[in-house]
Scaffold this motif. Sequence first.
Motif, PDB file in Angstrom:
ATOM      1  N   PRO A 130       0.827  -1.210   0.000  1.00  0.00           N
ATOM      2  CA  PRO A 130       0.000   0.000   0.000  1.00  0.00           C
ATOM      3  C   PRO A 130       0.861   1.259   0.000  1.00  0.00           C
ATOM      4  O   PRO A 130       1.821   1.360   0.764  1.00  0.00           O
ATOM      5  CB  PRO A 130      -0.775  -0.126   1.320  1.00  0.00           C
ATOM      6  N   VAL A 132       0.710   5.498   0.136  1.00  0.00           N
ATOM      7  CA  VAL A 132      -0.108   6.698   0.332  1.00  0.00           C
ATOM      8  C   VAL A 132       0.408   7.882  -0.469  1.00  0.00           C
ATOM      9  O   VAL A 132      -0.319   8.826  -0.735  1.00  0.00           O
ATOM     10  CB  VAL A 132      -0.176   7.111   1.825  1.00  0.00           C
ATOM     11  N   HIS A 136       7.203   9.364  -2.109  1.00  0.00           N
ATOM     12  CA  HIS A 136       8.056   8.670  -1.130  1.00  0.00           C
ATOM     13  C   HIS A 136       9.120   7.802  -1.798  1.00  0.00           C
ATOM     14  O   HIS A 136      10.037   7.339  -1.140  1.00  0.00           O
ATOM     15  CB  HIS A 136       7.202   7.816  -0.189  1.00  0.00           C
ATOM     16  N   LEU A 175      11.147   3.276   1.340  1.00  0.00           N
ATOM     17  CA  LEU A 175      10.654   4.528   0.752  1.00  0.00           C
ATOM     18  C   LEU A 175      11.846   5.472   0.624  1.00  0.00           C
ATOM     19  O   LEU A 175      12.210   6.196   1.556  1.00  0.00           O
ATOM     20  CB  LEU A 175       9.544   5.107   1.635  1.00  0.00           C
ATOM     21  N   LEU A 178      12.145   9.218   1.612  1.00  0.00           N
ATOM     22  CA  LEU A 178      12.102   9.621   3.018  1.00  0.00           C
ATOM     23  C   LEU A 178      13.421   9.366   3.741  1.00  0.00           C
ATOM     24  O   LEU A 178      13.621   9.827   4.866  1.00  0.00           O
ATOM     25  CB  LEU A 178      10.976   8.867   3.740  1.00  0.00           C
ATOM     26  N   GLU A 181      16.280  12.537   4.689  1.00  0.00           N
ATOM     27  CA  GLU A 181      15.912  13.394   5.817  1.00  0.00           C
ATOM     28  C   GLU A 181      15.935  12.630   7.136  1.00  0.00           C
ATOM     29  O   GLU A 181      16.384  13.150   8.155  1.00  0.00           O
ATOM     30  CB  GLU A 181      14.519  14.000   5.574  1.00  0.00           C
ATOM     31  N   GLU A 182      15.462  11.380   7.106  1.00  0.00           N
ATOM     32  CA  GLU A 182      15.459  10.605   8.350  1.00  0.00           C
ATOM     33  C   GLU A 182      16.885  10.341   8.835  1.00  0.00           C
ATOM     34  O   GLU A 182      17.183  10.485  10.015  1.00  0.00           O
ATOM     35  CB  GLU A 182      14.714   9.269   8.163  1.00  0.00           C
ATOM     36  N   PHE A 189      16.329   4.983  10.229  1.00  0.00           N
ATOM     37  CA  PHE A 189      15.091   4.732   9.481  1.00  0.00           C
ATOM     38  C   PHE A 189      13.874   4.626  10.398  1.00  0.00           C
ATOM     39  O   PHE A 189      13.955   4.021  11.455  1.00  0.00           O
ATOM     40  CB  PHE A 189      15.173   3.393   8.731  1.00  0.00           C
ATOM     41  N   PHE A 190      12.767   5.138   9.983  1.00  0.00           N
ATOM     42  CA  PHE A 190      11.498   4.816  10.637  1.00  0.00           C
ATOM     43  C   PHE A 190      10.389   4.818   9.581  1.00  0.00           C
ATOM     44  O   PHE A 190       9.997   3.769   9.114  1.00  0.00           O
ATOM     45  CB  PHE A 190      11.179   5.771  11.800  1.00  0.00           C
ATOM     46  N   GLN A 191       9.939   6.002   9.189  1.00  0.00           N
ATOM     47  CA  GLN A 191       8.879   6.070   8.178  1.00  0.00           C
ATOM     48  C   GLN A 191       9.354   5.502   6.840  1.00  0.00           C
ATOM     49  O   GLN A 191       8.543   5.022   6.043  1.00  0.00           O
ATOM     50  CB  GLN A 191       8.438   7.518   7.996  1.00  0.00           C
ATOM     51  N   LYS A 193      10.884   2.868   6.312  1.00  0.00           N
ATOM     52  CA  LYS A 193      10.855   1.402   6.293  1.00  0.00           C
ATOM     53  C   LYS A 193       9.493   0.910   6.770  1.00  0.00           C
ATOM     54  O   LYS A 193       9.307   0.574   7.951  1.00  0.00           O
ATOM     55  CB  LYS A 193      11.977   0.848   7.192  1.00  0.00           C
ATOM     56  N   PRO A 194       8.513   0.880   5.878  1.00  0.00           N
ATOM     57  CA  PRO A 194       7.160   0.406   6.249  1.00  0.00           C
ATOM     58  C   PRO A 194       7.132  -1.123   6.347  1.00  0.00           C
ATOM     59  O   PRO A 194       8.190  -1.759   6.391  1.00  0.00           O
ATOM     60  CB  PRO A 194       6.315   0.908   5.086  1.00  0.00           C
TER      61      PRO A 194
ATOM     62  N   MET B 114      12.362   9.914  16.266  1.00  0.00           N
ATOM     63  CA  MET B 114      11.773   8.651  16.729  1.00  0.00           C
ATOM     64  C   MET B 114      12.609   7.472  16.250  1.00  0.00           C
ATOM     65  O   MET B 114      13.123   7.491  15.139  1.00  0.00           O
ATOM     66  CB  MET B 114      10.349   8.523  16.185  1.00  0.00           C
ATOM     67  N   MET B 153      -2.668   3.295   9.156  1.00  0.00           N
ATOM     68  CA  MET B 153      -1.670   4.108   8.468  1.00  0.00           C
ATOM     69  C   MET B 153      -2.236   5.475   8.100  1.00  0.00           C
ATOM     70  O   MET B 153      -3.406   5.581   7.740  1.00  0.00           O
ATOM     71  CB  MET B 153      -1.235   3.352   7.205  1.00  0.00           C
ATOM     72  N   SER B 154      -1.395   6.507   8.210  1.00  0.00           N
ATOM     73  CA  SER B 154      -1.737   7.874   7.779  1.00  0.00           C
ATOM     74  C   SER B 154      -2.805   8.548   8.627  1.00  0.00           C
ATOM     75  O   SER B 154      -3.489   9.457   8.153  1.00  0.00           O
ATOM     76  CB  SER B 154      -2.180   7.898   6.311  1.00  0.00           C
ATOM     77  N   THR B 252       3.508   5.757   7.545  1.00  0.00           N
ATOM     78  CA  THR B 252       3.635   4.830   6.410  1.00  0.00           C
ATOM     79  C   THR B 252       3.361   3.372   6.792  1.00  0.00           C
ATOM     80  O   THR B 252       3.698   2.456   6.049  1.00  0.00           O
ATOM     81  CB  THR B 252       5.051   4.915   5.790  1.00  0.00           C
ATOM     82  N   ARG B 253       2.790   3.163   7.970  1.00  0.00           N
ATOM     83  CA  ARG B 253       2.499   1.786   8.396  1.00  0.00           C
ATOM     84  C   ARG B 253       1.318   1.789   9.358  1.00  0.00           C
ATOM     85  O   ARG B 253       1.054   2.778  10.035  1.00  0.00           O
ATOM     86  CB  ARG B 253       3.714   1.189   9.109  1.00  0.00           C
TER      87      ARG B 253
END
Lengths: 328, 328
Positions: A130, A132, A136, A175, A178, A181-182, A189-191, A193-194, B114, B153-154, B252-253
């Motif tokens: 998925p 969004v 990304h 992604l 993203l 910046e992360e 990594f956070f966002q 790596k979904p 985070m 998510m989101s 993103t998750r």
Amino acid sequence: MKLGSLKSAKSLDGELIVVSRDNKKAVKVPHVAPSLREAIEKWSQVEKDLQKTYEDLNAGRAAQAFDIKESDLHAAMPRTWLFADGSAFIHHIKLVRMARKAEMPPTLNTVPLMYQGECGGFLAPTEDIPQVDFSHGTDFEGEVAVITDFVPMSISAEDALKKIRLFIIMNDVSLRGLIPEELAAGFGFFQSKPASSLSPFAVTADELGEAWKDGRIHLPLEVNYNGAFFGKANAKDMFFHFGQLIAHAAKTRNLAAGTIIGSGTVSNEDMNMGSSCLAEKRTLEQIHEGKITTPFMKDGDTVEMKMLNSKGENIFGTIFQKVRSVKK
Amino acid sequence: MKLGSLKSAKSLDGELIVVSRDNKKAVKVPHVAPSLREAIEKWSQVEKDLQKTYEDLNAGRAAQAFDIKESDLHAAMPRTWLFADGSAFIHHIKLVRMARKAEMPPTLNTVPLMYQGECGGFLAPTEDIPQVDFSHGTDFEGEVAVITDFVPMSISAEDALKKIRLFIIMNDVSLRGLIPEELAAGFGFFQSKPASSLSPFAVTADELGEAWKDGRIHLPLEVNYNGAFFGKANAKDMFFHFGQLIAHAAKTRNLAAGTIIGSGTVSNEDMNMGSSCLAEKRTLEQIHEGKITTPFMKDGDTVEMKMLNSKGENIFGTIFQKVRSVKK
């Protein structure tokens, strides 16, 4: 033996199945353990029963064996306590850092790179990815991984190899847009790596035979993108082997039974082997052709991953995923 | 209401208990849910039963109520699928980055910091903090945290606030000596963030009363170190509130039910409030006295954390841990 998990309305852990060597038949084993996650927690008690069931299934002797329906299969282990993803293919690190103009870490050859990834809900092997927001920069990453027993803190790399119970392959969704910046913010990594997907089947070392040696899987990971060849990099080129990755993860903590340790994107220096992620291909295009022609994944793009043994048999089953746009 | 987990030989998830408002009595509720982790997964089905039991317990009407023995208590939720730890107290970020001569992230005021922390086995609230190597620079970090329901998510920050089910405090153990090298390599914390401990009790919002507003807990976190006052910073000073932290994690998750979102080290600009970790105190010593006089934790050092409401009642129970040297 081969194990997997059926999707289940009753449990987010899925329902444990033993799978035949040819990936065609399965049998439920609720009397042994309800889920693979729980089986790993009492591995020494359940291993023999599972092995016996596997032998019966392969010999056509298992009662209530049924044909596998791909759509019924969840990730081999649908959720767990820790997914520690290494980055053990140095060639991959070089290429992706080149792509984002980042320096090589000073400890490149001495300390494995590793981060904690999402493990509270893996995607099924044929589940859509998925998305969004396509800004990304959606990418796939083909990886090999191991599932461990409980691992005590400060274990040696050699002893850590003995804690490996099962092997899988996975698509570590990334992604790319993203990541810069992360990583610049310093926390990793956070966002970017979904949720990742796991292969339908997890297998014991004996299924790999001679291909499992020196803590590495000596087989190519086949990656097809939108139906065409994309990569066939051999997983033997891990700079750090799985024992070293596990020991790194366990340096200051115990690892729960069911911990997944990922290899990072499988990558070879030989360009004829292709790539296991778009980021590598894009960087190579930039280097060799002066411009990037391959975009990141778009709505409807598909990626397929599998690993065949020397006889051409599909060891872990196939990951086949389509990217799907979802509304914010 | 207040919930907790008894240590259990049968399950690594512990055994769910409802705890009296005065922290003195408890009752087992296996007919409602075997563990807190599983209760959170079906919260809408179990909340009423748990609340009714809580009211009966407080009124002295609960059958089979028993006195709480501190040594029987595990972390409020002994393990879960995701611990996403924010760093929402900007004053803390400024001090620790000053200490390691690191730049402030450019997105300091717009994007929460985070990382994913260890959640496959929390330490019990009175369990020793095991240390294999004191050159690692052992530190405590006093935090407040929330436990969420399933979060799609989101989600927006506003809707995310509605997904909070329970509140806890925690000691996020940190190994300061390992942080600079890990962050320099670019993948963020891993070995530098070993197992943390959680408070014995997790509570619903109504237990916080007026102190829960604007997505923040408006109460001081009391920290004592080796029996003496160390800090009393108010948790209301979060720059990002919990809804924003949850929304950041869920960008993103999906977040599994039972996800723990941490605030980061509670920190106030007012120096009279002390600190919630040694790193801050050491940095302040360097700034104001020209040299660091407080060492990191040594074998046998103890840290205590608790949060009292306006009536002086201990909301979450007490975290009291001793550092213990363990052989490699």
